[in-house]
Design an enzyme around this catalytic site. Sequence first.
Site, PDB file in Angstrom:
ATOM      1  N   ASP A 228     -37.282 -44.248  16.655  1.00  0.00           N
ATOM      2  CA  ASP A 228     -37.451 -42.848  17.044  1.00  0.00           C
ATOM      3  C   ASP A 228     -36.175 -42.310  17.678  1.00  0.00           C
ATOM      4  O   ASP A 228     -36.205 -41.692  18.729  1.00  0.00           O
ATOM      5  CB  ASP A 228     -38.649 -42.700  17.994  1.00  0.00           C
TER       6      ASP A 228
ATOM      7  N   PRO B 195     -47.333 -38.907  30.382  1.00  0.00           N
ATOM      8  CA  PRO B 195     -46.319 -38.158  31.129  1.00  0.00           C
ATOM      9  C   PRO B 195     -45.190 -39.035  31.671  1.00  0.00           C
ATOM     10  O   PRO B 195     -45.364 -40.244  31.841  1.00  0.00           O
ATOM     11  CB  PRO B 195     -47.114 -37.554  32.283  1.00  0.00           C
TER      12      PRO B 195
END
Length: 811
Positions: A618, A506
């Site tokens: 990415d 998270p």
Amino acid sequence: MASFLFTTIFCALIYLADFFMFSVGTDTLSANQTIADGQTLISQNQNFELGFFYPGTSGNRFLGIWYKDTPDVVVWVANRNDPIKDSDEVFFKVAENGSLVIIRDETIIWSSNSTGVTSNPILQLLNTGNLVLVDKTSDFLWQSFDYPGDTRLPGMRMVYNSNPGLEKHLTSWKSNENPSSGSFIYRIENQGLPEMVILRDGVKIYRSGTWNGVYINVPTFYNLVYKPGLVFDKDNKLISFYDSYNNSILTRLTIDQSGLLHRYTMNERKDGWNLVYTIPKDPCDDYGKCGPNGICRVDKVPICECMEGFAPKFKPDWDFQDWSGGCTRITPLSCPNGDGFLEVTGVKYPAMLGFWLNTSMSFSECRDECLRKCNCTAYAQPYINNGGSGCLMWFGDLIDTRVLPGADMNQNIYIRLPVSELESPSDPKNKKKNRPAKVVLISVASGILISVVLCVGVFVLARRKRQAAERKSEDLELPSFSFATIAAATNNFSEENIIGEGGFGPVYKGNLSSEEEIAVKRLSETSGQGFEEFKNEVILFAKLQHSNLVRLLGCCINGDERMLIYEYLHNKSLDYLIFDQNRRTMLTWPKRYDVIMGIARGMLYLHQDSRLKIIHRDLKTSNILLDETLNPKISDFGLARTFRGDQFMARTRRVVGTYGYMAPEYAIDGKFSVKSDVFSLGVVILEIVSGKKNRGFNHRDHHHSLLGHAWLLWKDNKALELMDECLNDSFIESQVKRCIQVGLLCIQKLAEDRPVMSSVLFMLGCEGAVLSEPKEPGFFMERSSVDVENVTPTSKDSIRGTITITELEPR
Ligand SMILES: *[C@@H]1O[C@H](CO)[C@@H](O)[C@H](O)[C@H]1NC(C)=O
Ligand SMILES: *[C@@H]1O[C@H](CO)[C@@H](O)[C@H](O)[C@H]1NC(C)=O
Ligand SMILES: *[C@@H]1O[C@H](CO)[C@@H](O)[C@H](O)[C@H]1NC(C)=O
Ligand SMILES: *[C@@H]1O[C@H](CO)[C@@H](O)[C@H](O)[C@H]1NC(C)=O
Ligand SMILES: *[C@@H]1O[C@H](CO)[C@@H](O)[C@H](O)[C@H]1NC(C)=O
Ligand SMILES: *[C@@H]1O[C@H](CO)[C@@H](O)[C@H](O)[C@H]1NC(C)=O
């Protein structure tokens, strides 16, 4: 060198002399032997081939030399300005007097005009691609390397000579189909110090920066493979420049029809070419980009600034990014008694317009001499390897100065300023700017001035020492936060503070204080990385500083748990804006263009200009965060892998990234390189222009992805239809089309066809750049037949908020 080669060839010739009749297909041709259409000479190493060829569909015929394995790549053309327009039979031969001629019907279409042969001239195509004429008596009577076309091969010399007849330079082709002399020339210039320049129709559009004793260009271009060589003749008149190479590598430098220089090397399979670099590589390479007394910094927005002590001459133009008017002094010089110098470090020296050069003068003599000459505006050391001696002075405006990428450069220039303009520690205006510039104050006649200067000098020295000390401690220390601090900042990692979640865990928003907000990424697994490794990575990434990268502030380590602390950005991520019906209107075309440019700059910094070479792996719209002014910042270096500067490509067993953005060779084979990042950038550009996601894209007429759709529109000449309708009021047609074309070039199927990041930035930013035609994109297939996602063994595409990470298991 030439004579050594000659000896070798000569011996070979003597050996071969018995056989005298050479058949075509070997590497030599003797007098009266001919080469007709379809016949060729091939160098002994099988690398080069000579014969007639028809470029493109023009039907014109030329005699040329090309690479045997890639016949499309022609390196030299004999009759470039005398095409054979019909299909009549033609021959190429060595006349008895040594002239090389192309003959049709007894008439000579082209002749090399070489003469001086005594007996039995023999023509040979050498392993270097050089076509040479020898006889028994002398050195090369003629060689194709003396008549460069658009390509410089290793060993070929570019020559400067004040007599234009003796000069040797590259000249671009007119077009892909037409090898005749085009508009662009790449040549050596020598105004005191040699440098390479590109001219368009005779007008300078690029200069490399002067020879500094070690290299003649931005040094990051050089590595073990390429080394520049510069040769002066005795009276310093004839200068030649060549590249020396590792012979086991095939490489070439070509100037294309749009004036871009490309360095290529042959790939390992020997069937294609890798683009190593392109020059000009960024907007700061445009000659005189920032006007007189401006300085260009490619990592700044805007890229142009006035030099310290100068202000824009035409402020409104300057603010609209027309920098051509340049800058003028804020305060006039007070020669002879009130001037000093400001040091600017790591620059490409200004153009050699008004200058004075003395190679033996000492540095302090140089400074004194510059002070004494009231028209001297700056001085510097001409060579970085001359033990500090030598003096180069400029008179008048300073043109085409840029900050060089790469940190440790010794090219420093000292700009003359009145003492009142020189930075002083008590001046709050200057404190804020925090420039890397240092002040060198020169004591002059007046006694009062001396004492003032001394005080200031001591002050400056003390401050510099302190700064250096601060920087040093920064270098060594791991920027870390205590667990208690982070827990407090994130309200004890409360659910409410979660702003994103991905495969790595998270992400929380936190407040260090009322002003300072942070984003905390809590890494759920240790990924097998040791503590030292993690620490080193954090130290490295924390050092990256660029206005288009999210700043890593540090880390927090608590037992086995690790967290990364980033700056927090308010406007969420790019996907949150551009893919939303209402929010998309916030990003008008000029904003979107700025965003695209910003991302490209950030990526260039990662690839090339930071001290490390970093592949992001990415890049996607959800990893682009926006600050209050909608300036884009690239985030998430969790997947980034650092490369050593000399490494071109790596392979990984663990493919990590996001489908829809991954290049084919990465998604399928796990091969990643700067070119796989370029692919992702291409997808991002097309998504920004179209406002549509690549993945999940639907069209009623076909089942292609956004990439396929864009390419089909492009081929139908309807590229503009790709654009998000909400941009109808704000778009600039040429810019939109350019972005689409660059996007398509980036997503080409073959990595070697894709441009490098510096070319991407150049093509995006340069109005006049002529772009090549994109080839088929990667993953160009209708999804009903082969679903791209089929290659995904497990895909865990997530989740809420801004961060999505897909992980694949090793194949
Ligand atoms: C080349 O041709 C000319 C005229 O046809 C002839 O005189 C000469 O001997 C030939 N040279 C060679 C090396 O065969
Ligand atoms: C060399 O020979 C060619 C063909 O025989 C002829 O056309 C040319 O004029 C000659 N050149 C010289 C300089 O004699
Ligand atoms: C050879 O000379 C002719 C006549 O002077 C000239 O037209 C031609 O361009 C020259 N060829 C080359 C390759 O320089
Ligand atoms: C030349 O390149 C080959 C292959 O890349 C390498 O093995 C060799 O060490 C290089 N030689 C030099 C002198 O750099
Ligand atoms: C260059 O500087 C040296 C040392 O100051 C001096 O002796 C010499 O005359 C200068 N040369 C020229 C051409 O000015
Ligand atoms: C600069 O001034 C010197 C005399 O101080 C003079 O000799 C020289 O020609 C001037 N140069 C230029 C470019 O004005």
